[in-house]
Motif scaffolding. Structure first.
Motif, short mmCIF file in Angstrom:
data_model
loop_
_atom_site.label_atom_id
_atom_site.label_comp_id
_atom_site.label_asym_id
_atom_site.label_seq_id
_atom_site.Cartn_x
_atom_site.Cartn_y
_atom_site.Cartn_z
N GLU A 1 57.54 42.21 42.99
CA GLU A 1 58.51 41.15 42.73
C GLU A 1 57.76 40.03 42.02
OE1 GLU A 1 58.51 38.44 46.70
OE2 GLU A 1 59.80 40.20 46.78
N LYS A 2 58.39 38.98 41.71
CA LYS A 2 57.74 37.91 40.97
C LYS A 2 56.49 37.44 41.70
CE LYS A 2 58.52 33.32 38.98
NZ LYS A 2 59.46 32.19 38.87
N ASP A 3 55.37 37.43 40.96
CA ASP A 3 54.06 36.97 41.46
C ASP A 3 53.46 37.86 42.55
OD1 ASP A 3 54.18 34.78 39.74
OD2 ASP A 3 55.25 33.56 41.22
N LEU A 4 53.96 39.08 42.71
CA LEU A 4 53.39 39.99 43.69
C LEU A 4 53.24 41.37 43.05
CD1 LEU A 4 52.38 40.15 46.63
CD2 LEU A 4 54.66 40.92 47.29
N PHE A 5 51.99 41.91 43.11
CA PHE A 5 51.68 43.13 42.38
C PHE A 5 50.93 44.11 43.28
CE2 PHE A 5 52.08 39.67 39.43
CZ PHE A 5 52.77 40.20 38.35
N LEU A 6 51.08 45.39 42.96
CA LEU A 6 50.33 46.47 43.61
C LEU A 6 49.45 47.11 42.55
CD1 LEU A 6 49.87 48.39 46.08
CD2 LEU A 6 51.71 49.80 45.14
N ARG A 7 48.15 47.16 42.83
CA ARG A 7 47.19 47.72 41.87
C ARG A 7 46.46 48.88 42.56
NH1 ARG A 7 43.37 44.98 37.62
NH2 ARG A 7 41.44 46.18 37.77
N ILE A 8 46.41 50.02 41.90
CA ILE A 8 45.70 51.19 42.43
C ILE A 8 44.61 51.57 41.45
CG2 ILE A 8 45.91 53.58 43.17
CD1 ILE A 8 48.73 53.01 44.03
N GLU A 9 43.38 51.69 41.97
CA GLU A 9 42.22 51.96 41.13
C GLU A 9 41.54 53.25 41.61
OE1 GLU A 9 39.59 48.67 41.38
OE2 GLU A 9 41.10 47.19 40.81
N ALA A 10 40.86 53.91 40.70
CA ALA A 10 39.99 55.04 41.03
C ALA A 10 38.55 54.59 40.79
CB ALA A 10 40.31 56.24 40.17
N THR A 11 37.76 54.48 41.85
CA THR A 11 36.36 54.11 41.68
C THR A 11 35.44 55.32 41.70
OG1 THR A 11 36.04 53.75 44.05
CG2 THR A 11 36.78 51.87 42.76
N ALA A 12 35.96 56.45 42.16
CA ALA A 12 35.23 57.73 42.15
C ALA A 12 36.24 58.81 42.51
CB ALA A 12 34.06 57.72 43.13
N LEU A 13 35.85 60.06 42.34
CA LEU A 13 36.75 61.16 42.66
C LEU A 13 37.08 61.13 44.15
CD1 LEU A 13 38.26 63.65 41.64
CD2 LEU A 13 36.23 65.01 42.22
N GLY A 14 38.37 61.07 44.45
CA GLY A 14 38.79 61.04 45.85
C GLY A 14 38.78 59.66 46.47
N VAL A 15 38.53 58.62 45.68
CA VAL A 15 38.50 57.25 46.20
C VAL A 15 39.61 56.44 45.53
CG1 VAL A 15 37.14 55.16 46.54
CG2 VAL A 15 36.01 57.40 46.51
N PHE A 16 40.57 56.01 46.33
CA PHE A 16 41.67 55.19 45.84
C PHE A 16 41.52 53.78 46.42
CE2 PHE A 16 43.20 59.54 45.79
CZ PHE A 16 43.81 59.64 44.55
N ARG A 17 41.44 52.82 45.53
CA ARG A 17 41.36 51.43 45.97
C ARG A 17 42.74 50.81 45.83
NH1 ARG A 17 37.29 46.70 43.59
NH2 ARG A 17 37.67 45.17 45.25
N ILE A 18 43.33 50.43 46.96
CA ILE A 18 44.68 49.88 47.01
C ILE A 18 44.57 48.36 47.12
CG2 ILE A 18 46.92 49.99 48.14
CD1 ILE A 18 45.90 52.71 47.14
N ARG A 19 45.09 47.64 46.13
CA ARG A 19 45.04 46.18 46.14
C ARG A 19 46.45 45.64 45.94
NH1 ARG A 19 40.01 44.90 42.08
NH2 ARG A 19 39.92 42.93 43.23
N CYS A 20 46.76 44.59 46.69
CA CYS A 20 48.10 44.01 46.61
C CYS A 20 47.98 42.50 46.76
CB CYS A 20 48.99 44.58 47.70
SG CYS A 20 50.74 44.22 47.50
N GLY A 21 48.71 41.77 45.90
CA GLY A 21 48.67 40.32 45.96
C GLY A 21 49.04 39.71 44.63
N ALA A 22 48.78 38.41 44.51
CA ALA A 22 48.99 37.74 43.24
C ALA A 22 48.02 38.31 42.21
CB ALA A 22 48.78 36.24 43.41
N LYS A 23 48.42 38.26 40.94
CA LYS A 23 47.65 38.92 39.90
C LYS A 23 46.23 38.37 39.82
CE LYS A 23 48.44 40.86 35.32
NZ LYS A 23 49.33 40.87 34.14
N ASN A 24 46.07 37.05 39.97
CA ASN A 24 44.73 36.45 39.85
C ASN A 24 43.87 36.71 41.08
OD1 ASN A 24 46.17 34.78 41.60
ND2 ASN A 24 45.21 32.91 40.85
N LYS A 25 44.42 37.38 42.11
CA LYS A 25 43.64 37.72 43.30
C LYS A 25 43.19 39.18 43.30
CE LYS A 25 44.33 33.63 45.15
NZ LYS A 25 43.23 32.64 45.23
#
Length: 718
Positions: free
Chosen positions: A22-46
């Motif tokens: 929603e406005k000013d709230l984001f979900l970011r999913i990253e791959a830092t290695a095979l089988g590693v999912f980094r789940i980040r959620c918050g304001a974009k600048n965070k």
């Protein structure tokens, strides 16, 4: 309270995808290695590293060693069902909406998923956001890790807080089902692991300005490896840390503990390192900001350094950032806000057995730089360890210079303290070597060797408790832990059983009090103690090899059955057995008798080190032996490389560290040994091994050994 009801993909690039919630709230999913999912959620600048301010970046780097993204995600959108599948190799995470859910798979099989309702909740109505994520926890799924405990290995039914000292917490949880979790936060994290009111839910609540959670999907070995890579591999301890230590006791003079060590040496119990007791040997000057050696305690410091920090016995010295109250320096640092302060701006005072002190604020860069650089200067060109004395308890009303307080400060402060001491020791050393002995757990614990336990042993239940503390700590991402032989000499049976177990650990120390020392026993018992001391010295190449291997793989030196054999459910019930490195199964006898029930894990054969008898795995043995030995089994396909009996580390020959190798069946794996140069090659049913020059080979029955110059051929008897 916000629950995720929509996801809009707004960015997809190498190794990451970004969704708008929603406005000013984001979900970011990253791959830092095979089988590693980094789940980040918050304001974009965070949650976008490129938008973090320098201070936020620095704090992030305190916990993480690996921030770079891995290879490209494959993203599939299923608009009809409002789903996205994000694949990375043989692992994937599926995102669903209405209700929101995350489903993690490996080879198509579900490994971990959030609950059907309230999977992710954001509470923005508190001083700092609270992120709650709920994972489904099937009844047969046990959760391991999360710190040191003498209780149940599985943490189901427990509620843990990251900043509570009595919880002895570490931020790594995992399951034999093939998942691991690491909440990356310096703020308070609460774990509710299948507690009574929600027995099928693992709830994580993180009080931080954004959610940052690493999810590891893979085998247990993969999970440990990737967790270790995320935080940073531990440094290798120096050889000096591997010998027998002697702990000075409170009130004992330096001269007395040296005499105690000399007497033990003369009786055949050679001491390699003396660990000095508190208080700190580095003293703040009363009227100026400097640290100096305590000459009243150590005498001529130049002579002390020449005799003990460079040439003679190795020394581990205590240090602590306490500034004595009542001195001009204390008042000056209080006025400059270089000390931890209370809400009224007054220095936080801590009472110690050695006087009242204020605590140097190591979260402030100038104070940190002074503390680290002064230790570098005092320890320059010496081979010594640092003993961090006392746990610093920081109440909620205490503040650091830049506003850190509460749970944040309680976790940040020990992290900064340990980092400063490690960097001071390893300064100018290539590769970096340091030994930081401390008892309290911190977020740094997986990155440094030297974690130690002082645990009084009065009966066999105390030994069991200590072993559980060892195994649970090492199942939480810490590669090794040592302990003191704090066992009274009234019972030779208890002492010998405990010593035999201690031989198969990362290390142990004697306590310089007559009631705990081996020379207080009768001559027959002393001779048996020397046998175990000799065995320990012979195992040093294997122990150091284990630690070297652990720094590469993340797998600990002592591995509880669930770590070593995650797929063998029967093995998990044998909680006092452990795998010591990859090659040895140890099953100590922890009662007053001479018999123990042993389970040999299925899928491979095991060789009794005491008798040479081979057993197929998957069976239970009723094993009997007296106090002269300990049940140990070699893993088929592996080898045990041992050095000669040494009279102290000063006799250690780095050019020839081995003199004997034990074969457990046909060698299939390279052996674990320090500075490993032994290689196993397979050809036409035989093993060809290089690196066995001059070694005595103890072969298993049914094998034929032939030497061909620098090469050894091992084949089955015809």
């Amino acid at each position: 309270m916000i629950q995720i009801k929509k996801l809009k993909l707004i960015d997809h690039q190498q190794g990451l995808c970004l969704f708008e919630i929603e406005k000013d709230l984001f979900l970011r999913i990253e791959a830092t290695a095979l089988g590693v999912f980094r789940i980040r959620c918050g304001a974009k600048n965070k949650i976008d590293d490129s938008l973090l301010n320098p201070r936020a970046k620095e704090r992030q780097e305190l916990l993480l060693a690996r921030n770079e993204l891995s290879s490209e995600f494959v993203i599939e959108e299923h608009k009809k069902n409002s789903q996205w599948q994000i694949s990375h190799g043989n692992t994937s995470v599926e995102l669903q909406v209405n209700p929101f859910a995350m489903i993690f798979r490996r080879d198509g099989e579900v490994v971990l998923k959030t609950t059907d309702e309230n999977a992710l909740i954001v509470d923005t109505e508190v001083d700092e956001e609270a992120w709650t994520i709920n994972f489904a926890l099937p009844k047969n799924d046990h959760v391991y890790g999360l710190g040191r405990t003498a209780g149940a290995y599985s943490r189901r039914g427990e509620e843990l807080f990251s900043d509570a000292h009595d919880h002895q917490y570490l931020p790594f949880a995992w399951s034999t089902k093939g998942w691991g979790l690491f909440p990356n936060s310096l703020k308070q994290v609460r774990h509710q692991v299948g507690i009574k009111k929600a027995p099928t839910i693992y709830q994580l609540q993180i009080h931080d300005n954004s959610l940052d959670l690493f999810v590891y999907i893979g085998t247990v070995a993969d999970i440990f490896n990737q967790f270790s890579a995320s935080l940073g591999r531990p440094g290798q301890p120096p050889l000096s840390a591997m010998g027998i230590w002697l702990d000075q006791i409170d009130g004992q003079s330096f001269t007395d503990v040296l005499e105690q060590a000399e007497q033990l040496d003369q009786k055949g119990f050679v001491v390699d390192t003396i660990n000095l007791a508190p208080p700190s040997v580095f003293l703040f000057q009363d009227d100026k900001l400097t640290l100096e050696w305590d000459t009243e305690r150590l005498g001529d410091v130049r002579q002390f350094i020449a005799d003990y920090l460079k040439e003679g016995k190795h020394i581990c010295v205590p240090s602590w950032p306490g500034v004595p109250v009542g001195t001009a320096l204390f008042k000056d640092l209080e006025d400059r806000a270089w000390l931890l302060l209370d809400d009224d701006g007054h220095a936080y005072r801590v009472s110690t057995p050695y006087g009242e002190v204020g605590i140097l604020d190591l979260t402030y860069k100038d104070a940190y730089k002074f503390w680290e650089s002064r230790h570098q200067q005092l320890l320059d060109n010496t081979d010594t360890g640092i003993n961090l004395i006392d746990v610093i308890s920081i109440p909620d009303h205490i503040n650091a210079r830049q506003g850190e307080t509460g749970a944040f400060l309680r976790q940040l402060y020990p992290l900064r303290l340990e980092q400063s001491m490690y960097d001071a020791q390893s300064y100018h050393k290539i590769p970096k070597e340091a030994y930081l002995r401390r008892e309290a757990l911190s977020l740094n614990s997986p990155r440094y060797t030297g974690l130690h336990l002082q645990h009084s042993i009065n009966n066999f239940e105390d030994i069991k408790s200590l072993l559980r503390l060892h195994l649970t700590t090492q199942a939480s991402g810490v590669i090794s832990q040592t302990h003191s032989l704090l066992v009274n000499t009234n019972s030779s049976n208890l002492y010998l059983r405990f010593l035999a177990l201690s031989v198969f650990s990362a290390g142990f120390s004697l306590v310089a009090d007559k009631q705990y020392l081996p020379d207080q026993f009768d001559q027959k018992t002393q001779e048996q103690i020397k046998v175990f001391f000799d065995l320990r010295s012979r195992l040093i190449p294997y122990v150091l090899g284990n630690i070297e291997d652990a720094t590469r793989t993340g797998l600990p030196v002592q591995r509880m059955m669930a770590v070593a054999f995650p797929d063998d459910q029967k093995a998990h019930k044998y909680e006092y057995q452990f795998l010591f490195g990859p090659a040895l199964l140890v099953a100590p006898i922890l009662d007053g008798g001479n018999e123990v029930e042993i389970y040999l894990p299925e899928g491979e054969a095991w060789w009794d080190v005491n008798t040479g008898i081979r057993y197929e795995g998957g069976q239970v043995l009723q094993y009997e032996c007296d106090v002269s030995t300990i049940p140990v089994f070699g893993r088929e396909g592996h080898m045990l490389c041992m050095g000669p009996v040494l009279e102290g580390l000063s006799k250690f020959n780095t050019a020839r560290i081995l003199d004997q190798v034990w074969l457990f069946g046909m060698p299939l794996y390279n052996p674990v040994v320090m500075r490993n140069k032994i290689r196993v090659m397979q050809m036409q049913g035989s093993s060809y091994i290089k690196g066995f020059e001059g070694l005595d080979i103890l072969q298993s029955s049914g094998l034929e050994v032939k030497r061909r110059g620098a090469e050894v051929r091992i084949s089955r008897e015809r």
